[in-house]
Design an enzyme around this catalytic site. Structure first.
Site, mmCIF file in Angstrom:
data_model
loop_
_atom_site.group_PDB
_atom_site.id
_atom_site.type_symbol
_atom_site.label_atom_id
_atom_site.label_comp_id
_atom_site.label_asym_id
_atom_site.label_seq_id
_atom_site.Cartn_x
_atom_site.Cartn_y
_atom_site.Cartn_z
ATOM 1 N N SER A 118 0.823 -1.210 0.000
ATOM 2 C CA SER A 118 0.000 0.000 0.000
ATOM 3 C C SER A 118 0.854 1.255 0.000
ATOM 4 O O SER A 118 0.333 2.348 -0.190
ATOM 5 C CB SER A 118 -0.961 0.000 1.190
ATOM 6 O OG SER A 118 -0.305 -0.370 2.358
ATOM 7 N N HIS A 139 -2.146 -2.980 -6.556
ATOM 8 C CA HIS A 139 -2.702 -2.609 -5.257
ATOM 9 C C HIS A 139 -4.223 -2.753 -5.258
ATOM 10 O O HIS A 139 -4.926 -1.952 -5.860
ATOM 11 C CB HIS A 139 -2.281 -1.154 -4.942
ATOM 12 C CG HIS A 139 -2.657 -0.689 -3.579
ATOM 13 N ND1 HIS A 139 -2.770 0.632 -3.252
ATOM 14 C CD2 HIS A 139 -2.958 -1.375 -2.439
ATOM 15 C CE1 HIS A 139 -3.113 0.748 -1.991
ATOM 16 N NE2 HIS A 139 -3.242 -0.450 -1.473
ATOM 17 N N GLU A 151 -5.019 -0.268 -8.255
ATOM 18 C CA GLU A 151 -4.021 0.777 -8.525
ATOM 19 C C GLU A 151 -2.772 0.053 -9.059
ATOM 20 O O GLU A 151 -2.156 -0.737 -8.339
ATOM 21 C CB GLU A 151 -3.722 1.517 -7.210
ATOM 22 C CG GLU A 151 -3.002 2.830 -7.365
ATOM 23 C CD GLU A 151 -2.773 3.532 -6.012
ATOM 24 O OE1 GLU A 151 -2.642 2.864 -4.966
ATOM 25 O OE2 GLU A 151 -2.714 4.773 -6.015
ATOM 26 N N ASN A 189 -3.412 6.191 -1.314
ATOM 27 C CA ASN A 189 -3.109 6.528 0.076
ATOM 28 C C ASN A 189 -2.582 7.943 0.258
ATOM 29 O O ASN A 189 -2.667 8.503 1.350
ATOM 30 C CB ASN A 189 -2.161 5.493 0.672
ATOM 31 C CG ASN A 189 -2.945 4.247 1.041
ATOM 32 O OD1 ASN A 189 -4.039 4.350 1.587
ATOM 33 N ND2 ASN A 189 -2.411 3.090 0.710
HETATM 34 N N1 CAA Z 1 -15.910 -10.110 1.137
HETATM 35 C C1 CAA Z 1 -16.838 -10.200 0.170
HETATM 36 N N2 CAA Z 1 -17.946 -9.437 0.102
HETATM 37 C C2 CAA Z 1 -18.144 -8.567 1.104
HETATM 38 C C3 CAA Z 1 -17.229 -8.419 2.166
HETATM 39 C C4 CAA Z 1 -16.072 -9.235 2.145
HETATM 40 N N3 CAA Z 1 -15.131 -9.162 3.106
HETATM 41 N N4 CAA Z 1 -17.699 -7.445 2.983
HETATM 42 C C5 CAA Z 1 -18.861 -7.012 2.474
HETATM 43 N N5 CAA Z 1 -19.132 -7.676 1.319
HETATM 44 C C6 CAA Z 1 -20.241 -7.431 0.407
HETATM 45 C C7 CAA Z 1 -21.586 -7.823 0.989
HETATM 46 O O1 CAA Z 1 -21.916 -9.146 0.645
HETATM 47 C C8 CAA Z 1 -22.527 -6.841 0.300
HETATM 48 O O2 CAA Z 1 -22.828 -7.290 -1.008
HETATM 49 P P1 CAA Z 1 -24.175 -6.791 -1.783
HETATM 50 O O3 CAA Z 1 -23.992 -5.341 -2.083
HETATM 51 O O4 CAA Z 1 -24.185 -7.644 -3.004
HETATM 52 O O5 CAA Z 1 -25.301 -7.044 -0.851
HETATM 53 C C9 CAA Z 1 -21.696 -5.592 0.156
HETATM 54 O O6 CAA Z 1 -20.313 -6.018 0.227
HETATM 55 C C10 CAA Z 1 -22.001 -4.616 1.244
HETATM 56 O O7 CAA Z 1 -21.774 -5.265 2.483
HETATM 57 P P2 CAA Z 1 -22.654 -5.062 3.796
HETATM 58 O O8 CAA Z 1 -24.072 -4.776 3.433
HETATM 59 O O9 CAA Z 1 -22.382 -6.175 4.746
HETATM 60 O O10 CAA Z 1 -21.971 -3.829 4.497
HETATM 61 P P3 CAA Z 1 -21.881 -2.350 4.053
HETATM 62 O O11 CAA Z 1 -22.987 -1.922 3.179
HETATM 63 O O12 CAA Z 1 -21.634 -1.647 5.327
HETATM 64 O O13 CAA Z 1 -20.538 -2.325 3.151
HETATM 65 C C11 CAA Z 1 -18.225 -2.126 2.824
HETATM 66 C C12 CAA Z 1 -19.323 -2.787 3.644
HETATM 67 C C13 CAA Z 1 -18.255 -2.685 1.407
HETATM 68 C C14 CAA Z 1 -16.918 -2.508 3.497
HETATM 69 C C15 CAA Z 1 -18.475 -0.567 2.796
HETATM 70 O O14 CAA Z 1 -18.638 -0.086 4.107
HETATM 71 C C16 CAA Z 1 -17.344 0.188 2.145
HETATM 72 O O15 CAA Z 1 -17.264 0.300 0.926
HETATM 73 N N6 CAA Z 1 -16.443 0.744 2.973
HETATM 74 C C17 CAA Z 1 -15.264 1.478 2.503
HETATM 75 C C18 CAA Z 1 -14.215 0.482 2.140
HETATM 76 C C19 CAA Z 1 -12.947 1.154 1.675
HETATM 77 O O16 CAA Z 1 -12.814 2.365 1.622
HETATM 78 N N7 CAA Z 1 -11.968 0.318 1.310
HETATM 79 C C20 CAA Z 1 -10.670 0.788 0.914
HETATM 80 C C21 CAA Z 1 -9.796 0.841 2.110
HETATM 81 S S1 CAA Z 1 -8.205 1.407 1.710
HETATM 82 C C22 CAA Z 1 -7.414 0.065 1.156
HETATM 83 O O17 CAA Z 1 -7.874 -1.036 1.155
HETATM 84 C C23 CAA Z 1 -6.071 0.278 0.629
HETATM 85 C C24 CAA Z 1 -4.975 0.634 1.514
HETATM 86 O O18 CAA Z 1 -3.861 0.621 1.026
HETATM 87 C C25 CAA Z 1 -5.124 1.036 2.938
#
Ligand code: CAA
Length: 296
Positions: A118, A139, A151, A189
């Site tokens: 990352s 990424h 990315e 990031n």
């Molecule tokens: N694996 C597979 N599917 C998943 C999952 C997982 N771990 N977690 C959630 N899902 C799926 C669910 O099945 C659901 O699918 P549908 O839309 O088909 O119903 C969908 O994702 C939404 O899940 P939930 O309803 O349980 O929960 P939510 O609506 O609160 O969404 C979330 C959860 C997708 C995590 C959402 O909150 C989100 O997009 N959060 C932001 C995530 C983000 O910003 N990620 C990037 C982080 S930075 C990074 O990763 C890089 C770095 O270098 C730090």
């Protein structure tokens, strides 16, 4: 491009193995720990069950996906014949340099070596190999099966051919790749972490409380999670180490990690992975409550 190796069976590694296997690639998931590998397979199976229940894939798709994943604890026997390796080990420079030096020795000449880092420099990682033109950043975002972005980071010497191949591979996973150059924090990031750090500074200075800060960003800016919740989800240790890479790399005060973030990481409050950060996850992620530390 058919045989893919994934190094590391943690959160990112299992997600990466999942999406490659679901797209028909033959995946070798490699980790030193047998327990971590078994746990990763159980997580992938659970995530596939969720997709079957929502009728996004069939039971046959689930079986085929799981059949495409093979687990290994010994890297040397696993990497022969691979077309691409995606490294998703700990976010630690020394560990990554050691892995890439070993991969360079063990892999076939044509194998592309990708890192899911990352923030660690792809150019630096490539310097541990004799094939800098075939080393690239791939990424993925967490949760990997859900987030559309890849990315794609070109190191100083990454070739056009390798970059184009990885752009196409990412599309074949039904993701949207974006090509960026190798500078601290890349793009994702460099923009995300100052926002998270600023949210922590806002809390630290007493401008507002945890839930209020998250609510502002969720309801005011339509973010799916507030920045403090997202920091817990990413891992506060990961946020701190990315900020440190940018602070060192640019020498600019605007990337200086908030002292509260440093304190929380020192105290072992790392977010979801340690069950407590800004929120308390001891009753599961769906039942999070405010951490006792911030409820006063
Ligand atoms: N694996 C597979 N599917 C998943 C999952 C997982 N771990 N977690 C959630 N899902 C799926 C669910 O099945 C659901 O699918 P549908 O839309 O088909 O119903 C969908 O994702 C939404 O899940 P939930 O309803 O349980 O929960 P939510 O609506 O609160 O969404 C979330 C959860 C997708 C995590 C959402 O909150 C989100 O997009 N959060 C932001 C995530 C983000 O910003 N990620 C990037 C982080 S930075 C990074 O990763 C890089 C770095 O270098 C730090």
């Amino acid at each position: 491009m058919k045989h893919i190796g994934v190094i590391g069976a943690g959160t990112m590694g299992n997600g990466i193995a999942h999406i490659f296997a679901q797209s028909g690639y033959n995946v070798r998931l490699i980790d030193l720990s047998e327990i971590a590998l078994e746990k990763a397979l159980a997580t992938i199976s659970k995530n596939l069950d969720r997709m079957v229940a929502k009728e996004k894939i069939s039971e046959i798709d689930k079986t085929n996906t799981l059949n495409n994943i093979h687990i290994f604890t010994d890297m040397s026997s696993a990497v022969k014949g691979l077309d691409l390796v995606v490294e998703a080990a700990n976010e630690n420079m020394d560990i990554k340099l050691k892995i890439f030096s070993q991969l360079d020795e063990l892999c076939d000449e044509h194998t592309i070596l990708g890192s899911n880092t990352s923030s660690i420099s792809i150019t630096k990682i490539a310097s541990a190999t004799q094939r800098a033109d075939k080393v690239i950043g791939i990424h993925f975002m967490n949760p990997v099966p859900v987030m559309k972005l890849v990315e794609v980071i070109r190191g100083y010497a990454t070739s056009d051919e390798v970059t184009n191949t990885i752009m196409e591979v990412s599309k074949s996973l039904n993701k949207v790749p974006v090509e960026v150059n190798d500078y601290p924090g890349f793009v994702a990031n460099r923009i995300l972490m100052p926002m998270i750090n600023e949210a922590i500074n806002t809390l630290h200075e007493g401008v507002a409380k945890v839930e209020e800060i998250d609510t502002v960003m969720m309801l005011g800016m339509a973010h799916p999670m507030g920045p403090l919740h997202l920091a817990d989800f990413i891992g506060l240790d990961v946020c701190l180490s990315i900020l440190e890479v940018m602070y060192d790399g640019f020498g600019n005060q605007k990337y200086a990690p908030c002292p509260l973030l440093v304190n929380m990481v020192t105290a072992g409050k790392l977010g979801v992975k340690s069950s407590e950060g800004f929120y308390d996850y001891s009753e599961g992620t769906k039942n999070k409550k405010l951490s006792a530390q911030f409820s006063r």
